[in-house]
Design a protein around this motif. Structure first.
Motif: not given
Length: 273
Positions: A155-158, A164-168, A262-268
Protein backbone atom coordinates in the motif's frame (compact mmCIF):
# COMPACT_ATOMS: atom_id res chain seq x y z
CA UNK A 1 -9.56 6.92 4.05
CA UNK A 2 -8.28 8.11 7.43
CA UNK A 3 -6.44 11.42 7.71
CA UNK A 4 -2.73 11.72 8.39
CA UNK A 5 -3.55 13.06 11.88
CA UNK A 6 -5.78 10.05 12.66
CA UNK A 7 -2.96 7.75 11.60
CA UNK A 8 -0.50 9.60 13.86
CA UNK A 9 -2.86 9.00 16.81
CA UNK A 10 -2.35 5.25 16.41
CA UNK A 11 1.14 5.81 17.90
CA UNK A 12 -0.30 7.27 21.13
CA UNK A 13 1.32 6.01 24.33
CA UNK A 14 4.60 5.80 26.22
CA UNK A 15 7.18 3.78 24.29
CA UNK A 16 10.17 2.41 26.20
CA UNK A 17 13.27 1.03 24.51
CA UNK A 18 16.69 2.01 23.28
CA UNK A 19 18.53 3.85 20.52
CA UNK A 20 21.28 1.57 19.14
CA UNK A 21 23.70 3.38 16.84
CA UNK A 22 25.39 1.15 14.26
CA UNK A 23 28.25 1.58 11.82
CA UNK A 24 27.41 1.29 8.10
CA UNK A 25 28.56 -2.37 8.36
CA UNK A 26 26.22 -3.08 11.31
CA UNK A 27 28.63 -2.99 14.26
CA UNK A 28 27.10 -1.63 17.49
CA UNK A 29 28.67 1.73 18.44
CA UNK A 30 26.42 2.91 21.30
CA UNK A 31 23.21 1.76 22.97
CA UNK A 32 21.14 4.34 24.85
CA UNK A 33 17.97 3.61 26.89
CA UNK A 34 15.02 5.76 25.82
CA UNK A 35 11.41 6.66 26.46
CA UNK A 36 9.07 8.44 24.04
CA UNK A 37 5.71 9.85 25.15
CA UNK A 38 3.11 10.64 22.47
CA UNK A 39 0.18 12.27 24.30
CA UNK A 40 -2.78 13.85 22.49
CA UNK A 41 -4.57 16.77 24.14
CA UNK A 42 -7.16 19.44 23.32
CA UNK A 43 -9.69 16.78 22.27
CA UNK A 44 -7.06 14.97 20.12
CA UNK A 45 -6.42 18.12 18.08
CA UNK A 46 -2.85 18.56 19.36
CA UNK A 47 0.05 16.25 20.23
CA UNK A 48 2.77 16.52 22.87
CA UNK A 49 5.89 14.47 22.17
CA UNK A 50 8.52 14.07 24.89
CA UNK A 51 11.70 12.14 24.06
CA UNK A 52 14.04 11.14 26.92
CA UNK A 53 17.39 9.41 26.49
CA UNK A 54 19.86 8.28 29.14
CA UNK A 55 23.40 8.21 27.62
CA UNK A 56 26.02 6.40 29.68
CA UNK A 57 27.68 8.64 32.29
CA UNK A 58 25.81 11.73 31.02
CA UNK A 59 22.78 13.75 32.14
CA UNK A 60 19.39 12.73 30.75
CA UNK A 61 18.61 14.26 27.35
CA UNK A 62 15.01 15.49 27.06
CA UNK A 63 13.22 17.10 24.12
CA UNK A 64 9.59 18.28 24.08
CA UNK A 65 7.59 19.09 20.95
CA UNK A 66 3.98 20.28 20.64
CA UNK A 67 2.24 20.28 17.27
CA UNK A 68 -1.18 20.37 15.63
CA UNK A 69 -0.36 19.17 12.13
CA UNK A 70 1.87 16.62 10.45
CA UNK A 71 5.11 17.86 8.88
CA UNK A 72 5.27 17.84 5.07
CA UNK A 73 8.37 15.62 5.37
CA UNK A 74 6.32 12.95 7.19
CA UNK A 75 3.80 10.40 5.93
CA UNK A 76 1.71 7.88 7.89
CA UNK A 77 0.21 4.61 6.65
CA UNK A 78 -3.22 3.34 7.65
CA UNK A 79 -1.90 1.17 10.52
CA UNK A 80 0.24 3.97 12.02
CA UNK A 81 3.54 3.10 10.32
CA UNK A 82 5.36 6.27 9.26
CA UNK A 83 8.43 7.86 7.77
CA UNK A 84 10.04 11.25 8.37
CA UNK A 85 13.05 12.49 6.46
CA UNK A 86 14.66 14.49 3.68
CA UNK A 87 12.30 15.60 0.94
CA UNK A 88 15.15 16.01 -1.56
CA UNK A 89 18.54 14.38 -1.99
CA UNK A 90 21.42 16.72 -2.79
CA UNK A 91 25.19 16.07 -2.90
CA UNK A 92 25.68 19.27 -0.86
CA UNK A 93 23.67 18.41 2.25
CA UNK A 94 23.14 15.60 4.71
CA UNK A 95 20.41 13.17 3.72
CA UNK A 96 18.42 10.49 5.47
CA UNK A 97 15.15 9.29 6.91
CA UNK A 98 13.47 7.54 9.81
CA UNK A 99 11.23 4.56 9.02
CA UNK A 100 8.80 3.51 11.75
CA UNK A 101 6.80 0.26 11.93
CA UNK A 102 4.16 -0.57 14.54
CA UNK A 103 2.55 -3.85 15.60
CA UNK A 104 0.18 -3.78 18.59
CA UNK A 105 2.38 -3.07 21.65
CA UNK A 106 5.69 -2.89 19.76
CA UNK A 107 7.39 -0.37 17.49
CA UNK A 108 10.52 -0.60 15.37
CA UNK A 109 12.17 2.55 14.10
CA UNK A 110 15.21 2.73 11.85
CA UNK A 111 17.19 5.86 10.96
CA UNK A 112 19.53 5.79 7.94
CA UNK A 113 21.84 8.81 7.54
CA UNK A 114 24.19 9.76 4.69
CA UNK A 115 26.98 12.30 4.94
CA UNK A 116 27.26 15.21 2.51
CA UNK A 117 27.83 13.63 -0.85
CA UNK A 118 26.86 10.00 -1.14
CA UNK A 119 28.31 7.73 1.58
CA UNK A 120 26.19 5.91 4.17
CA UNK A 121 27.25 7.39 7.53
CA UNK A 122 25.29 5.58 10.25
CA UNK A 123 22.20 3.54 11.10
CA UNK A 124 20.20 3.80 14.32
CA UNK A 125 17.92 0.94 15.38
CA UNK A 126 15.21 1.94 17.86
CA UNK A 127 13.37 -0.95 19.58
CA UNK A 128 10.30 -0.01 21.62
CA UNK A 129 7.44 -1.54 23.59
CA UNK A 130 4.43 0.14 25.18
CA UNK A 131 4.96 0.94 28.84
CA UNK A 132 3.19 -1.60 31.04
CA UNK A 133 3.36 -4.43 28.49
CA UNK A 134 5.77 -7.36 28.38
CA UNK A 135 5.70 -8.83 24.86
CA UNK A 136 7.92 -11.84 24.05
CA UNK A 137 11.45 -11.04 22.91
CA UNK A 138 11.97 -10.97 19.13
CA UNK A 139 15.22 -12.77 18.21
CA UNK A 140 17.71 -11.40 15.65
CA UNK A 141 16.82 -11.90 12.00
CA UNK A 142 18.56 -14.84 10.27
CA UNK A 143 18.97 -15.29 6.53
CA UNK A 144 17.48 -18.80 6.62
CA UNK A 145 14.17 -17.33 7.82
CA UNK A 146 13.92 -15.16 4.71
CA UNK A 147 14.44 -17.96 2.21
CA UNK A 148 11.26 -18.97 0.42
CA UNK A 149 8.29 -17.19 -1.14
CA UNK A 150 6.46 -14.30 0.50
CA UNK A 151 3.04 -13.13 -0.68
CA UNK A 152 1.88 -9.71 0.37
CA UNK A 153 0.11 -6.44 -0.26
CA UNK A 154 1.91 -3.17 -0.92
CA UNK A 155 0.00 0.00 0.00
CA UNK A 156 1.57 3.26 -1.18
CA UNK A 157 0.96 6.75 0.20
CA UNK A 158 2.13 9.94 -1.50
CA UNK A 159 3.59 13.28 -0.33
CA UNK A 160 0.92 15.20 -2.28
CA UNK A 161 -1.73 13.24 -0.28
CA UNK A 162 -3.31 11.79 -3.40
CA UNK A 163 -5.32 8.59 -2.68
CA UNK A 164 -3.42 5.53 -1.43
CA UNK A 165 -2.82 2.78 -4.00
CA UNK A 166 -2.33 -0.94 -3.43
CA UNK A 167 -1.15 -3.98 -5.33
CA UNK A 168 -0.31 -7.61 -4.64
CA UNK A 169 3.35 -8.61 -4.34
CA UNK A 170 5.36 -11.82 -4.39
CA UNK A 171 8.97 -11.97 -3.18
CA UNK A 172 11.04 -15.12 -3.63
CA UNK A 173 14.46 -15.44 -1.98
CA UNK A 174 16.57 -18.51 -2.72
CA UNK A 175 20.16 -19.62 -2.24
CA UNK A 176 22.32 -19.82 -5.35
CA UNK A 177 25.40 -20.93 -3.36
CA UNK A 178 26.85 -20.61 0.15
CA UNK A 179 27.75 -17.00 -0.60
CA UNK A 180 24.99 -15.95 -3.00
CA UNK A 181 21.22 -15.52 -2.94
CA UNK A 182 18.79 -14.61 -5.72
CA UNK A 183 15.82 -12.35 -5.06
CA UNK A 184 12.82 -12.16 -7.42
CA UNK A 185 10.15 -9.51 -6.87
CA UNK A 186 6.83 -9.65 -8.73
CA UNK A 187 3.92 -7.18 -8.78
CA UNK A 188 0.42 -7.24 -10.26
CA UNK A 189 1.83 -5.86 -13.50
CA UNK A 190 5.23 -5.65 -15.11
CA UNK A 191 8.11 -8.06 -15.51
CA UNK A 192 9.70 -9.71 -12.45
CA UNK A 193 12.74 -7.93 -10.98
CA UNK A 194 15.65 -10.27 -10.26
CA UNK A 195 18.88 -9.52 -8.42
CA UNK A 196 21.75 -11.57 -6.98
CA UNK A 197 23.28 -10.68 -3.63
CA UNK A 198 26.60 -11.60 -2.04
CA UNK A 199 26.27 -12.96 1.53
CA UNK A 200 28.85 -11.76 4.08
CA UNK A 201 27.75 -12.82 7.56
CA UNK A 202 24.73 -10.71 8.52
CA UNK A 203 25.25 -8.47 5.47
CA UNK A 204 24.00 -9.00 1.89
CA UNK A 205 25.39 -6.84 -0.94
CA UNK A 206 23.63 -6.23 -4.27
CA UNK A 207 26.14 -4.58 -6.59
CA UNK A 208 24.29 -4.74 -9.92
CA UNK A 209 21.76 -2.01 -10.68
CA UNK A 210 21.45 1.78 -10.49
CA UNK A 211 22.63 1.83 -6.84
CA UNK A 212 24.90 -0.48 -4.81
CA UNK A 213 22.52 -1.80 -2.12
CA UNK A 214 23.18 -3.57 1.17
CA UNK A 215 20.83 -5.46 3.49
CA UNK A 216 21.82 -5.75 7.16
CA UNK A 217 20.15 -8.45 9.28
CA UNK A 218 19.76 -7.01 12.78
CA UNK A 219 18.44 -7.71 16.27
CA UNK A 220 14.70 -7.44 17.08
CA UNK A 221 13.90 -9.22 13.79
CA UNK A 222 14.88 -6.06 11.89
CA UNK A 223 16.58 -5.49 8.56
CA UNK A 224 18.03 -2.31 7.07
CA UNK A 225 18.15 -1.93 3.28
CA UNK A 226 19.68 1.13 1.59
CA UNK A 227 22.44 2.23 -0.78
CA UNK A 228 25.98 2.20 0.55
CA UNK A 229 26.76 5.07 -1.83
CA UNK A 230 24.13 7.18 -3.59
CA UNK A 231 24.56 7.58 -7.32
CA UNK A 232 23.40 10.96 -8.70
CA UNK A 233 20.53 11.08 -11.21
CA UNK A 234 19.32 7.59 -10.27
CA UNK A 235 16.19 6.60 -8.33
CA UNK A 236 16.83 5.25 -4.83
CA UNK A 237 14.98 3.80 -1.85
CA UNK A 238 15.41 3.39 1.90
CA UNK A 239 13.79 0.36 3.56
CA UNK A 240 13.18 -1.02 7.05
CA UNK A 241 12.06 -4.65 7.40
CA UNK A 242 10.61 -6.37 10.45
CA UNK A 243 10.08 -10.10 10.98
CA UNK A 244 7.35 -9.96 13.61
CA UNK A 245 7.07 -13.71 14.04
CA UNK A 246 8.00 -16.73 11.89
CA UNK A 247 6.38 -16.32 8.49
CA UNK A 248 5.03 -12.78 9.08
CA UNK A 249 6.87 -9.65 8.03
CA UNK A 250 6.46 -5.94 7.30
CA UNK A 251 8.58 -3.72 5.10
CA UNK A 252 8.44 0.08 4.83
CA UNK A 253 10.01 1.69 1.76
CA UNK A 254 10.67 5.41 1.19
CA UNK A 255 11.33 6.11 -2.51
CA UNK A 256 13.06 8.98 -4.32
CA UNK A 257 12.94 9.60 -8.09
CA UNK A 258 15.87 10.22 -10.43
CA UNK A 259 15.83 13.95 -9.63
CA UNK A 260 16.32 13.14 -5.93
CA UNK A 261 12.77 14.18 -4.95
CA UNK A 262 10.80 12.12 -2.42
CA UNK A 263 8.06 10.36 -4.37
CA UNK A 264 6.26 7.83 -2.13
CA UNK A 265 6.11 5.65 0.97
CA UNK A 266 5.07 1.98 0.70
CA UNK A 267 4.09 -0.45 3.45
CA UNK A 268 4.38 -4.12 2.45
CA UNK A 269 2.67 -6.68 4.69
CA UNK A 270 3.66 -10.23 3.71
CA UNK A 271 3.30 -13.85 4.76
CA UNK A 272 5.51 -16.79 3.84
CA UNK A 273 3.71 -19.39 1.71
Amino acid sequence: MTSQWQRLLKNTGTWQGSFTRLSPQGQVLTDTPSEVLLEPYDDNQAMRQIVCRWPAAQPVQEQTLDYRSVSRATLFCENGAFSYGSMQWSPFSEFGAELGLIDRDRRLRLVQLFEKGQQLQSITLIREVLKGTDPPEIPPLQLEELLGTWQGEAVTVYPDLSPDSSQATMLTIERVSDREIQQTLEFDSGAPIRSVGQVEGNRIRFEVGSQPIQVLLLSYGASSTCPTQIQPRQPLFLEAGWRLEPGRRQRLIRRYDASGAWSSLTLVTEQKV
